[in-house]
Design a protein around this motif. Sequence first.
Motif, PDB file in Angstrom:
ATOM      1  N   UNK A   1       0.151  12.957   2.798  1.00 21.42           N
ATOM      2  CA  UNK A   1       0.137  12.874   1.343  1.00 21.42           C
ATOM      3  C   UNK A   1      -1.203  12.341   0.844  1.00 21.42           C
ATOM      4  N   UNK A   2      -1.720  11.289   1.478  1.00 19.87           N
ATOM      5  CA  UNK A   2      -2.996  10.717   1.037  1.00 19.87           C
ATOM      6  C   UNK A   2      -4.103  11.763   1.097  1.00 19.87           C
ATOM      7  N   UNK A   3      -4.119  12.588   2.150  1.00 20.68           N
ATOM      8  CA  UNK A   3      -5.167  13.587   2.267  1.00 20.68           C
ATOM      9  C   UNK A   3      -4.911  14.799   1.368  1.00 20.68           C
ATOM     10  N   UNK A   4      -3.701  14.960   0.830  1.00 19.76           N
ATOM     11  CA  UNK A   4      -3.423  16.016  -0.138  1.00 19.76           C
ATOM     12  C   UNK A   4      -3.898  15.649  -1.542  1.00 19.76           C
ATOM     13  N   UNK A   5      -3.953  14.346  -1.828  1.00 21.86           N
ATOM     14  CA  UNK A   5      -4.126  13.893  -3.205  1.00 21.86           C
ATOM     15  C   UNK A   5      -5.446  14.323  -3.820  1.00 21.86           C
ATOM     16  N   UNK A   6      -6.487  14.448  -3.010  1.00 19.68           N
ATOM     17  CA  UNK A   6      -7.796  14.768  -3.552  1.00 19.68           C
ATOM     18  C   UNK A   6      -7.782  16.079  -4.333  1.00 19.68           C
TER      19      UNK A   6
ATOM     20  N   UNK B   1      -5.140   6.323  12.768  1.00 18.10           N
ATOM     21  CA  UNK B   1      -5.050   4.881  12.568  1.00 18.10           C
ATOM     22  C   UNK B   1      -5.091   4.516  11.094  1.00 18.10           C
ATOM     23  N   UNK B   2      -4.601   3.322  10.796  1.00 14.98           N
ATOM     24  CA  UNK B   2      -4.550   2.880   9.402  1.00 14.98           C
ATOM     25  C   UNK B   2      -5.930   2.848   8.761  1.00 14.98           C
ATOM     26  N   UNK B   3      -6.985   2.558   9.550  1.00 11.16           N
ATOM     27  CA  UNK B   3      -8.335   2.509   8.984  1.00 11.16           C
ATOM     28  C   UNK B   3      -8.768   3.868   8.442  1.00 11.16           C
ATOM     29  N   UNK B   4      -8.381   4.935   9.144  1.00 11.06           N
ATOM     30  CA  UNK B   4      -8.753   6.280   8.697  1.00 11.06           C
ATOM     31  C   UNK B   4      -8.060   6.633   7.396  1.00 11.06           C
ATOM     32  N   UNK B   5      -6.763   6.341   7.309  1.00  8.18           N
ATOM     33  CA  UNK B   5      -5.995   6.655   6.095  1.00  8.18           C
ATOM     34  C   UNK B   5      -6.481   5.797   4.933  1.00  8.18           C
ATOM     35  N   UNK B   6      -6.754   4.529   5.203  1.00  4.31           N
ATOM     36  CA  UNK B   6      -7.245   3.627   4.156  1.00  4.31           C
ATOM     37  C   UNK B   6      -8.605   4.087   3.649  1.00  4.31           C
ATOM     38  N   UNK B   7      -9.474   4.534   4.536  1.00  5.08           N
ATOM     39  CA  UNK B   7     -10.794   5.000   4.117  1.00  5.08           C
ATOM     40  C   UNK B   7     -10.683   6.208   3.195  1.00  5.08           C
ATOM     41  N   UNK B   8      -9.742   7.111   3.473  1.00  5.65           N
ATOM     42  CA  UNK B   8      -9.553   8.273   2.597  1.00  5.65           C
ATOM     43  C   UNK B   8      -9.060   7.844   1.219  1.00  5.65           C
ATOM     44  N   UNK B   9      -8.102   6.935   1.177  1.00  8.31           N
ATOM     45  CA  UNK B   9      -7.596   6.455  -0.109  1.00  8.31           C
ATOM     46  C   UNK B   9      -8.707   5.742  -0.886  1.00  8.31           C
ATOM     47  N   UNK B  10      -9.493   4.923  -0.202  1.00 10.70           N
ATOM     48  CA  UNK B  10     -10.575   4.195  -0.878  1.00 10.70           C
ATOM     49  C   UNK B  10     -11.642   5.147  -1.401  1.00 10.70           C
ATOM     50  N   UNK B  11     -11.903   6.235  -0.671  1.00 15.54           N
ATOM     51  CA  UNK B  11     -12.842   7.219  -1.186  1.00 15.54           C
ATOM     52  C   UNK B  11     -12.323   7.885  -2.439  1.00 15.54           C
ATOM     53  N   UNK B  12     -11.037   8.104  -2.501  1.00 14.26           N
ATOM     54  CA  UNK B  12     -10.430   8.718  -3.677  1.00 14.26           C
ATOM     55  C   UNK B  12     -10.489   7.783  -4.882  1.00 14.26           C
ATOM     56  N   UNK B  13     -10.216   6.499  -4.647  1.00 12.46           N
ATOM     57  CA  UNK B  13     -10.167   5.518  -5.736  1.00 12.46           C
ATOM     58  C   UNK B  13     -11.493   4.816  -5.976  1.00 12.46           C
ATOM     59  N   UNK B  14     -12.500   5.116  -5.145  1.00 11.68           N
ATOM     60  CA  UNK B  14     -13.804   4.474  -5.248  1.00 11.68           C
ATOM     61  C   UNK B  14     -13.697   2.959  -5.126  1.00 11.68           C
TER      62      UNK B  14
ATOM     63  N   UNK C   1     -14.069  -0.303  -2.243  1.00 13.95           N
ATOM     64  CA  UNK C   1     -14.653  -0.633  -0.927  1.00 13.95           C
ATOM     65  C   UNK C   1     -13.544  -0.877   0.092  1.00 13.95           C
ATOM     66  N   UNK C   2     -13.552  -0.210   1.242  1.00 13.81           N
ATOM     67  CA  UNK C   2     -12.473  -0.365   2.229  1.00 13.81           C
ATOM     68  C   UNK C   2     -12.271  -1.800   2.691  1.00 13.81           C
ATOM     69  N   UNK C   3     -13.334  -2.604   2.713  1.00 15.95           N
ATOM     70  CA  UNK C   3     -13.183  -3.974   3.173  1.00 15.95           C
ATOM     71  C   UNK C   3     -12.368  -4.829   2.206  1.00 15.95           C
ATOM     72  N   UNK C   4     -12.130  -4.317   1.006  1.00 17.77           N
ATOM     73  CA  UNK C   4     -11.335  -5.046   0.013  1.00 17.77           C
ATOM     74  C   UNK C   4      -9.893  -4.542  -0.065  1.00 17.77           C
ATOM     75  N   UNK C   5      -9.499  -3.643   0.817  1.00 13.27           N
ATOM     76  CA  UNK C   5      -8.192  -2.986   0.729  1.00 13.27           C
ATOM     77  C   UNK C   5      -7.448  -3.133   2.046  1.00 13.27           C
ATOM     78  N   UNK C   6      -6.134  -3.359   1.959  1.00 12.47           N
ATOM     79  CA  UNK C   6      -5.231  -3.305   3.115  1.00 12.47           C
ATOM     80  C   UNK C   6      -4.045  -2.438   2.726  1.00 12.47           C
TER      81      UNK C   6
END
Length: 566
Positions: A264-269, A67-80, A82-87
């Motif tokens: 790709x998002x999960x490769x970036x780390x 789901x989009x929430x899972x992918x968004x959470x990974x990107x937000x962890x990479x960029x530090x 907060x997921x609630x501020x990102x879509x």
Amino acid sequence: MSGNVTSLFRGTAAHSPSMAALTRESGEAGAGPVDFCIPCNPYFPTPAMFEEMAGRLRDIITYYPSGADTITAELCGLLELPPQCVAMGNGSTELITWIDHLLVRDSLAVPVPTFGRWTDQPMETGKRVDMFPLQESAGFALDLARYAEFVRARGTRTVVICNPNNPDGGYLHKQALVQFMDAMADRDLVVIDESFLEFADAEAEPSVVREAMLRPNVVVLRSLGKNFGLHGIRFGYLVANPALAGRVRAMLPKWNLNSFAEHVVFMLRDHGPEYAQSLHQVRRDRLEMAGRLSALPGLTVYPSQGNFLFVRLPVGAEGTVVRDRMLTEHRILVRECGNKIGSSSRFLRLVVRPQVDVHRLVSGLEQVLYGSRRGAAVPGPATGTGYSSGTAAVDRLVSETNGAGMRALAAQPAGPPGLAAAPAAGTGMPLPAAVPVAPAAATVGPMPMPVPAPQQVPQQVPQPAPVPQPAPYPGPVPVPHPAPAPRPTPDPVPPPAPAPYPAPAPAPAAAAPHPVPAGPTPPGVPARGGLTAAQVRGTDGLESVPAEGRPASRGWPDPAGMGRTG
């Protein structure tokens, strides 16, 4: 390539045809043309990353993504962030569409030329679009104080700025943007489109994402496909305060991001250093490419902080002819900008590419523009033609049709090549004249006085005086032909305080606006009292903001500016 390939360009309203369409139409096997049209990173992903994705291809295209929430959470962890501020969206254009539907009430202001969806999308949904013309005589630089005056005079509720701007690559300093955002605190929405900001190097930390999260009406749009060289995956994201980001996120489908985007998002780390190095190489290539192009006689290259360069062709050259000949004779794809509101066919946008490709581009342009005089796109001295700025003509068109939508634009009769047709009388509302700024400490050097343009364009426009070159790039740029006389350099003064913006307040009742004078903008004359390109870009008094040291995963930088390490 055959002529039916170039005919694809005439069937697109605001964009170039896709590479897939060009490949199908050409019917030729092997690699397509050298791409100087689509602005993506040529150095990322690395060959090893492509091999890894190829090895996982079957699984990637067979199974549902998370789901989009899972992918968004990974990107937000990479960029530090907060997921609630990102879509996250299926490309920045999906997010632009939802911003228009959910957050734009009735009107939107945008400088032109710029990315076409910011003008086309709200028009398609019946919004009034107030276009603020960027002046060629000022190097297409955006004057934020005058833009704020324009917004208030029009009563516009949503304000858009692209930084860097597409197609010219013009850049606004972070401090100036934050001041502008605060000056627009009484507007419904302020959108800062940072789709190309990863390629900028004017400041150590140029993004305003942290400031956007603290403000109730600011949205920052970021791209991933352009930065990562993966336009085909279609992914991007916006950053805003939780209330705004949540409104957009609640409307997005659960699986709006595909499995390629997730992979790709999960490769970036694990590939932060490679990504940072790719951005560094693009910035070096931009300087090299600007120097090579500036050496072509009559070609003007505008300063850019994007991964592309905006160039003006020599007098007499028609952009569509140059585009078609570069494609059919040299297999090089370039972006001709005649279909961008606020531009004309005399301008090309050229994507930054490695030096071996730039050598091929320059060689092709030399042959097309100057090769054999019989077939050259630039007329010889005896057959040279006068040229009136296409941008000035488009400015008049925009002035008369502002707020009337695309139907009013499409209804105008055709004019001579390179010039926009004169609008019918009484169509739409003319733009208000800019309010003169009183002299203050913020003004550096003498303010050039505007020269009134003629009321009517004569049938035969005389040859204009030499156009002053834009602000120079860092480092020497070889120019083999005589350069225009330089402007006097003002005496050094301490960095001035930024010019004050109008205080946020409800827009007053609109008075009868002053009509915009007809006729071309005289070469080298700032439009309606604006600053020259050299003054705007060279003496704004803003200093670089140092980056904040912050730990990141495997070489990834802090959240407001991906790619600042390495």
